[in-house]
Design a protein around this motif. Structure first.
Motif, PDB file in Angstrom:
ATOM      1  N   GLU A   1      28.537  53.934  45.303  1.00 18.08           N
ATOM      2  CA  GLU A   1      29.081  53.426  44.042  1.00 18.08           C
ATOM      3  C   GLU A   1      29.147  54.498  42.958  1.00 18.08           C
ATOM      4  OE1 GLU A   1      30.397  50.412  43.444  1.00 18.08           O
ATOM      5  OE2 GLU A   1      30.105  49.990  45.571  1.00 18.08           O
TER       6      GLU A   1
ATOM      7  N   ASN B   1      30.155  54.096  39.952  1.00 19.05           N
ATOM      8  CA  ASN B   1      29.638  53.565  38.685  1.00 19.05           C
ATOM      9  C   ASN B   1      28.113  53.706  38.595  1.00 19.05           C
ATOM     10  OD1 ASN B   1      32.172  52.934  37.928  1.00 19.05           O
ATOM     11  ND2 ASN B   1      31.999  50.728  38.300  1.00 19.05           N
TER      12      ASN B   1
ATOM     13  N   ASN C   1      25.899  43.534  41.522  1.00 14.24           N
ATOM     14  CA  ASN C   1      27.350  43.635  41.643  1.00 14.24           C
ATOM     15  C   ASN C   1      27.735  44.204  43.010  1.00 14.24           C
ATOM     16  OD1 ASN C   1      30.113  43.726  40.783  1.00 14.24           O
ATOM     17  ND2 ASN C   1      29.867  45.897  40.336  1.00 14.24           N
TER      18      ASN C   1
ATOM     19  N   GLU D   1      29.950  42.483  45.951  1.00 13.67           N
ATOM     20  CA  GLU D   1      31.140  43.140  46.520  1.00 13.67           C
ATOM     21  C   GLU D   1      31.050  43.217  48.044  1.00 13.67           C
ATOM     22  OE1 GLU D   1      32.154  46.075  42.728  1.00 13.67           O
ATOM     23  OE2 GLU D   1      31.421  46.947  44.594  1.00 13.67           O
TER      24      GLU D   1
ATOM     25  N   VAL E   1      31.278  39.676  49.639  1.00 15.43           N
ATOM     26  CA  VAL E   1      32.665  39.199  49.549  1.00 15.43           C
ATOM     27  C   VAL E   1      33.543  39.915  50.579  1.00 15.43           C
ATOM     28  CG1 VAL E   1      34.722  39.219  48.083  1.00 15.43           C
ATOM     29  CG2 VAL E   1      32.561  38.393  47.162  1.00 15.43           C
TER      30      VAL E   1
ATOM     31  N   HIS F   1      38.659  41.700  53.427  1.00 13.25           N
ATOM     32  CA  HIS F   1      39.660  42.307  52.538  1.00 13.25           C
ATOM     33  C   HIS F   1      40.972  41.513  52.439  1.00 13.25           C
ATOM     34  CE1 HIS F   1      37.295  45.851  51.544  1.00 13.25           C
ATOM     35  NE2 HIS F   1      36.921  45.865  52.808  1.00 13.25           N
ATOM     36  N   HIS F   2      40.952  40.222  52.799  1.00 11.93           N
ATOM     37  CA  HIS F   2      42.120  39.378  52.540  1.00 11.93           C
ATOM     38  C   HIS F   2      41.974  38.764  51.162  1.00 11.93           C
ATOM     39  CE1 HIS F   2      42.341  39.598  56.960  1.00 11.93           C
ATOM     40  NE2 HIS F   2      43.631  39.640  56.698  1.00 11.93           N
ATOM     41  N   TYR F   3      43.123  38.529  50.490  1.00 15.31           N
ATOM     42  CA  TYR F   3      43.055  37.982  49.129  1.00 15.31           C
ATOM     43  C   TYR F   3      42.577  36.528  49.161  1.00 15.31           C
ATOM     44  CZ  TYR F   3      44.002  36.866  44.338  1.00 15.31           C
ATOM     45  OH  TYR F   3      43.832  36.498  43.038  1.00 15.31           O
ATOM     46  N   VAL F   4      41.487  36.259  48.386  1.00 15.15           N
ATOM     47  CA  VAL F   4      40.950  34.898  48.262  1.00 15.15           C
ATOM     48  C   VAL F   4      40.577  34.723  46.793  1.00 15.15           C
ATOM     49  CG1 VAL F   4      39.130  33.301  48.999  1.00 15.15           C
ATOM     50  CG2 VAL F   4      39.941  35.040  50.601  1.00 15.15           C
TER      51      VAL F   4
ATOM     52  N   ALA G   1      37.009  34.907  45.941  1.00 18.25           N
ATOM     53  CA  ALA G   1      36.480  36.275  46.083  1.00 18.25           C
ATOM     54  C   ALA G   1      36.734  37.050  44.796  1.00 18.25           C
ATOM     55  CB  ALA G   1      37.160  36.969  47.264  1.00 18.25           C
ATOM     56  N   LYS G   2      37.942  36.840  44.250  1.00 15.48           N
ATOM     57  CA  LYS G   2      38.271  37.518  42.985  1.00 15.48           C
ATOM     58  C   LYS G   2      37.318  37.056  41.874  1.00 15.48           C
ATOM     59  CE  LYS G   2      41.841  38.250  39.532  1.00 15.48           C
ATOM     60  NZ  LYS G   2      41.334  39.584  39.248  1.00 15.48           N
TER      61      LYS G   2
ATOM     62  N   LYS H   1      33.802  38.604  42.420  1.00 12.62           N
ATOM     63  CA  LYS H   1      33.730  40.036  42.098  1.00 12.62           C
ATOM     64  C   LYS H   1      33.894  40.280  40.601  1.00 12.62           C
ATOM     65  CE  LYS H   1      35.007  42.375  46.340  1.00 12.62           C
ATOM     66  NZ  LYS H   1      35.758  43.509  46.894  1.00 12.62           N
ATOM     67  N   ASP H   2      34.844  39.560  39.987  1.00 12.55           N
ATOM     68  CA  ASP H   2      35.078  39.787  38.555  1.00 12.55           C
ATOM     69  C   ASP H   2      33.876  39.332  37.721  1.00 12.55           C
ATOM     70  OD1 ASP H   2      37.493  40.770  39.296  1.00 12.55           O
ATOM     71  OD2 ASP H   2      38.713  39.194  38.389  1.00 12.55           O
TER      72      ASP H   2
HETATM   73  N1  LIG Z   1      39.129  39.790  48.757  1.00 11.42           N
HETATM   74  C1  LIG Z   1      39.563  39.774  47.501  1.00 11.42           C
HETATM   75  N2  LIG Z   1      40.271  38.713  47.051  1.00 11.42           N
HETATM   76  C2  LIG Z   1      40.727  38.671  45.774  1.00 11.42           C
HETATM   77  N3  LIG Z   1      40.551  39.646  44.861  1.00 11.42           N
HETATM   78  C3  LIG Z   1      39.834  40.719  45.240  1.00 11.42           C
HETATM   79  C4  LIG Z   1      39.307  40.853  46.567  1.00 11.42           C
HETATM   80  N4  LIG Z   1      38.648  42.045  46.648  1.00 11.42           N
HETATM   81  C5  LIG Z   1      38.753  42.604  45.439  1.00 11.42           C
HETATM   82  N5  LIG Z   1      39.470  41.823  44.586  1.00 11.42           N
HETATM   83  C6  LIG Z   1      39.805  42.147  43.181  1.00 11.42           C
HETATM   84  O1  LIG Z   1      39.905  43.556  43.063  1.00 11.42           O
HETATM   85  C7  LIG Z   1      38.933  44.064  42.130  1.00 11.42           C
HETATM   86  C8  LIG Z   1      38.391  45.367  42.656  1.00 11.42           C
HETATM   87  O2  LIG Z   1      37.702  45.094  43.863  1.00 11.42           O
HETATM   88  P1  LIG Z   1      36.801  46.182  44.557  1.00 11.42           P
HETATM   89  O3  LIG Z   1      36.127  45.583  45.729  1.00 11.42           O
HETATM   90  O4  LIG Z   1      37.619  47.406  44.797  1.00 11.42           O
HETATM   91  O5  LIG Z   1      35.760  46.438  43.442  1.00 11.42           O
HETATM   92  P2  LIG Z   1      35.264  47.857  42.936  1.00 11.42           P
HETATM   93  O6  LIG Z   1      36.410  48.687  42.512  1.00 11.42           O
HETATM   94  O7  LIG Z   1      34.364  48.362  43.980  1.00 11.42           O
HETATM   95  O8  LIG Z   1      34.492  47.321  41.667  1.00 11.42           O
HETATM   96  P3  LIG Z   1      33.568  48.167  40.684  1.00 11.42           P
HETATM   97  O9  LIG Z   1      34.548  48.784  39.721  1.00 11.42           O
HETATM   98  O10 LIG Z   1      32.674  47.131  40.075  1.00 11.42           O
HETATM   99  O11 LIG Z   1      32.850  49.152  41.551  1.00 11.42           O
HETATM  100  C9  LIG Z   1      37.898  42.944  42.004  1.00 11.42           C
HETATM  101  O12 LIG Z   1      37.260  42.962  40.754  1.00 11.42           O
HETATM  102  C10 LIG Z   1      38.760  41.692  42.194  1.00 11.42           C
HETATM  103  O13 LIG Z   1      39.399  41.365  40.963  1.00 11.42           O
END
Ligand SMILES: Nc1ncnc2c1ncn2[C@@H]1O[C@H](COP(=O)(O)OP(=O)(O)OP(=O)(O)O)[C@@H](O)[C@H]1O
Length: 129
Positions: free
Chosen positions: A32, A34, A76, A80, A83, A89-92, A95-96, A99-100
């Motif tokens: 990470e 961050n 966090n 991640e 999820v 890694h499919h859009y759900v 999940a969004k 993570k948000d």
């Molecule tokens: N499977 C999923 N379904 C829907 N949206 C998702 C999914 N995976 C990620 N996202 C969206 O994409 C964004 C970035 O996801 P990602 O897993 O790359 O986080 P990250 O970049 O590692 O986050 P951070 O900045 O906290 O390290 C999430 O905050 C969410 O809005």
């Protein structure tokens, strides 16, 4: 990331639990970006605090703020990974949200840390200029 340790059974003792906890810390720092920024900022603040010879109560507030940021970043990262494991890694939508919202927890902690940092270090630093 390929891991050599493939254990899936319960840990047998405290030493083994600690070993996995430390491995978790190393992993989150490696994975990470961050977290690396948070650690860098924390070290900077600790260095400035040491230089300013802060009081014990100032240190308590600063350390609380630092640990809240680090803890929320750990949580966090857990969200991640879980999820990603569940969605592959499919859009759900859920999940969004997950993570948000987990990212929002880090934002809240970082905001708190900035306020504490400004309140504690600000007056000391202003006196220097
Ligand atoms: N499977 C999923 N379904 C829907 N949206 C998702 C999914 N995976 C990620 N996202 C969206 O994409 C964004 C970035 O996801 P990602 O897993 O790359 O986080 P990250 O970049 O590692 O986050 P951070 O900045 O906290 O390290 C999430 O905050 C969410 O809005």
């Amino acid at each position: 990331m390929a891991l050599k340790d493939k254990q899936t059974t319960k840990n047998h003792n405290l030493a083994q639990s600690m070993q996995h906890a430390v491995a978790g810390l190393v992993t989150v720092v490696q994975m990470e970006r961050n977290m690396r920024w948070h650690l860098l900022a924390s070290l900077l603040v600790i260095g400035v605090g040491w230089w300013l010879q802060l009081t014990r109560s100032d240190w308590l507030w600063l350390l609380l703020a630092i640990f809240m940021v680090l803890q929320s970043e750990l949580a966090n990262t857990v969200v991640e990974n879980v999820v990603d494991l569940l969605t592959t890694h499919h859009y759900v939508s859920a999940a969004k949200y997950a993570k948000d919202i987990a990212a929002a927890a880090v934002l809240m902690a970082a905001g708190f840390a900035i306020i504490v940092g400004l309140l504690i270090l600000g007056p000391h630093l202003l006196k220097l200029f």
